[in-house]
Motif scaffolding. Sequence first.
Motif, PDB file in Angstrom:
ATOM      1  N   PHE A  34       0.849  -1.189   0.000  1.00  0.00           N
ATOM      2  CA  PHE A  34       0.000   0.000   0.000  1.00  0.00           C
ATOM      3  C   PHE A  34       0.882   1.235   0.000  1.00  0.00           C
ATOM      4  N   ILE A  35       0.555   2.173  -0.876  1.00  0.00           N
ATOM      5  CA  ILE A  35       1.280   3.441  -0.967  1.00  0.00           C
ATOM      6  C   ILE A  35       0.289   4.556  -0.682  1.00  0.00           C
ATOM      7  N   GLU A  36       0.558   5.359   0.346  1.00  0.00           N
ATOM      8  CA  GLU A  36      -0.335   6.462   0.683  1.00  0.00           C
ATOM      9  C   GLU A  36      -0.338   7.494  -0.440  1.00  0.00           C
ATOM     10  N   MET A  37      -1.512   8.086  -0.678  1.00  0.00           N
ATOM     11  CA  MET A  37      -1.649   9.038  -1.766  1.00  0.00           C
ATOM     12  C   MET A  37      -0.772  10.275  -1.549  1.00  0.00           C
ATOM     13  N   SER A  38      -0.484  10.611  -0.305  1.00  0.00           N
ATOM     14  CA  SER A  38       0.372  11.770  -0.030  1.00  0.00           C
ATOM     15  C   SER A  38       1.811  11.542  -0.523  1.00  0.00           C
ATOM     16  N   GLN A  39       2.194  10.281  -0.703  1.00  0.00           N
ATOM     17  CA  GLN A  39       3.541   9.954  -1.185  1.00  0.00           C
ATOM     18  C   GLN A  39       3.614   9.928  -2.712  1.00  0.00           C
ATOM     19  N   VAL A  40       2.462   9.839  -3.391  1.00  0.00           N
ATOM     20  CA  VAL A  40       2.434   9.672  -4.844  1.00  0.00           C
ATOM     21  C   VAL A  40       2.600  11.017  -5.531  1.00  0.00           C
ATOM     22  N   LYS A  41       3.628  11.125  -6.348  1.00  0.00           N
ATOM     23  CA  LYS A  41       3.828  12.331  -7.146  1.00  0.00           C
ATOM     24  C   LYS A  41       3.105  12.196  -8.479  1.00  0.00           C
ATOM     25  N   ASP A  42       3.258  11.030  -9.130  1.00  0.00           N
ATOM     26  CA  ASP A  42       2.622  10.817 -10.425  1.00  0.00           C
ATOM     27  C   ASP A  42       2.662   9.331 -10.783  1.00  0.00           C
ATOM     28  N   VAL A  43       1.890   8.982 -11.795  1.00  0.00           N
ATOM     29  CA  VAL A  43       1.917   7.642 -12.394  1.00  0.00           C
ATOM     30  C   VAL A  43       2.298   7.845 -13.851  1.00  0.00           C
ATOM     31  N   VAL A  44       3.302   7.120 -14.320  1.00  0.00           N
ATOM     32  CA  VAL A  44       3.804   7.302 -15.679  1.00  0.00           C
ATOM     33  C   VAL A  44       3.983   5.959 -16.375  1.00  0.00           C
ATOM     34  N   ILE A  45       4.013   6.013 -17.701  1.00  0.00           N
ATOM     35  CA  ILE A  45       4.412   4.845 -18.494  1.00  0.00           C
ATOM     36  C   ILE A  45       5.866   5.074 -18.876  1.00  0.00           C
ATOM     37  N   ASN A  46       6.711   4.149 -18.498  1.00  0.00           N
ATOM     38  CA  ASN A  46       8.134   4.248 -18.770  1.00  0.00           C
ATOM     39  C   ASN A  46       8.487   3.225 -19.838  1.00  0.00           C
ATOM     40  N   GLU A  47       9.626   3.415 -20.455  1.00  0.00           N
ATOM     41  CA  GLU A  47      10.065   2.444 -21.456  1.00  0.00           C
ATOM     42  C   GLU A  47      11.503   2.047 -21.179  1.00  0.00           C
ATOM     43  N   ALA A  48      11.785   0.811 -21.531  1.00  0.00           N
ATOM     44  CA  ALA A  48      13.139   0.285 -21.382  1.00  0.00           C
ATOM     45  C   ALA A  48      13.478  -0.509 -22.633  1.00  0.00           C
ATOM     46  N   ILE A  49      14.748  -0.522 -22.955  1.00  0.00           N
ATOM     47  CA  ILE A  49      15.204  -1.306 -24.103  1.00  0.00           C
ATOM     48  C   ILE A  49      15.871  -2.556 -23.555  1.00  0.00           C
ATOM     49  N   HIS A  50      15.327  -3.708 -23.969  1.00  0.00           N
ATOM     50  CA  HIS A  50      15.860  -4.995 -23.528  1.00  0.00           C
ATOM     51  C   HIS A  50      16.162  -5.806 -24.768  1.00  0.00           C
ATOM     52  N   MET A  51      17.423  -6.164 -24.928  1.00  0.00           N
ATOM     53  CA  MET A  51      17.898  -6.827 -26.139  1.00  0.00           C
ATOM     54  C   MET A  51      17.570  -5.911 -27.322  1.00  0.00           C
ATOM     55  N   GLN A  52      16.715  -6.344 -28.254  1.00  0.00           N
ATOM     56  CA  GLN A  52      16.345  -5.490 -29.379  1.00  0.00           C
ATOM     57  C   GLN A  52      14.862  -5.161 -29.330  1.00  0.00           C
ATOM     58  N   LYS A  53      14.332  -5.064 -28.112  1.00  0.00           N
ATOM     59  CA  LYS A  53      12.912  -4.833 -27.911  1.00  0.00           C
ATOM     60  C   LYS A  53      12.706  -3.644 -26.980  1.00  0.00           C
ATOM     61  N   VAL A  54      11.647  -2.878 -27.247  1.00  0.00           N
ATOM     62  CA  VAL A  54      11.259  -1.816 -26.329  1.00  0.00           C
ATOM     63  C   VAL A  54      10.145  -2.366 -25.453  1.00  0.00           C
ATOM     64  N   ILE A  55      10.333  -2.275 -24.136  1.00  0.00           N
ATOM     65  CA  ILE A  55       9.355  -2.773 -23.176  1.00  0.00           C
ATOM     66  C   ILE A  55       8.760  -1.581 -22.443  1.00  0.00           C
ATOM     67  N   TYR A  56       7.445  -1.532 -22.385  1.00  0.00           N
ATOM     68  CA  TYR A  56       6.750  -0.461 -21.681  1.00  0.00           C
ATOM     69  C   TYR A  56       6.234  -0.998 -20.354  1.00  0.00           C
ATOM     70  N   TYR A  57       6.314  -0.168 -19.316  1.00  0.00           N
ATOM     71  CA  TYR A  57       5.800  -0.578 -18.013  1.00  0.00           C
ATOM     72  C   TYR A  57       5.274   0.640 -17.266  1.00  0.00           C
ATOM     73  N   LEU A  58       4.326   0.389 -16.379  1.00  0.00           N
ATOM     74  CA  LEU A  58       3.702   1.443 -15.594  1.00  0.00           C
ATOM     75  C   LEU A  58       4.497   1.630 -14.308  1.00  0.00           C
ATOM     76  N   CYS A  59       4.696   2.889 -13.889  1.00  0.00           N
ATOM     77  CA  CYS A  59       5.462   3.193 -12.689  1.00  0.00           C
ATOM     78  C   CYS A  59       4.740   4.219 -11.844  1.00  0.00           C
ATOM     79  N   ILE A  60       4.928   4.101 -10.526  1.00  0.00           N
ATOM     80  CA  ILE A  60       4.472   5.120  -9.597  1.00  0.00           C
ATOM     81  C   ILE A  60       5.712   5.897  -9.164  1.00  0.00           C
ATOM     82  N   LEU A  61       5.659   7.219  -9.303  1.00  0.00           N
ATOM     83  CA  LEU A  61       6.743   8.068  -8.851  1.00  0.00           C
ATOM     84  C   LEU A  61       6.409   8.553  -7.452  1.00  0.00           C
TER      85      LEU A  61
END
Length: 129
Positions: free
Chosen positions: A54-81
């Motif tokens: 559980f993450i308190e809402m007061s700690q949440v700055k934003d929710v973003v979709i991030n991307e990473a390059i793994h081998m020869q593929k782009v992987i998208y993932y959701l992150c809480i900042l």
Amino acid sequence: QNSMVLSAAIFITLIGLIVYLHFVKIDQESLLVIGSLGIQVTSSYASGKESTTFIEMSQVKDVVINEAIHMQKVIYYLCILLQDPGNPQGVSEVVPLFQSSKPRLDCLIEVYKSCQEILEQRRTAPQSS
């Protein structure tokens, strides 16, 4: 002698499988966002065990979709900042979500939009003291 070695190998394999199913193999992941409280992330393992964070809402700055390059593929993932307590403009930690299920980008976009709607309601709501 050989049957003893074979029995030990089978026993170790079974123990390894049980440990894998109980601690490693995630069967289902879920995200519950409540604007007034926070974000709950739940992972259900193949053995039936559940892990909840559980993450308190007061700690949440934003929710973003991030991307990473793994081998020869782009992987998208959701992150809480998470907001840095010492610096309101800074980010103290990035919490990746859905690491085991790895949903497609179109699914992540739907979850992202829903999270942003809730975060926007929280930002525009009058703050009670």
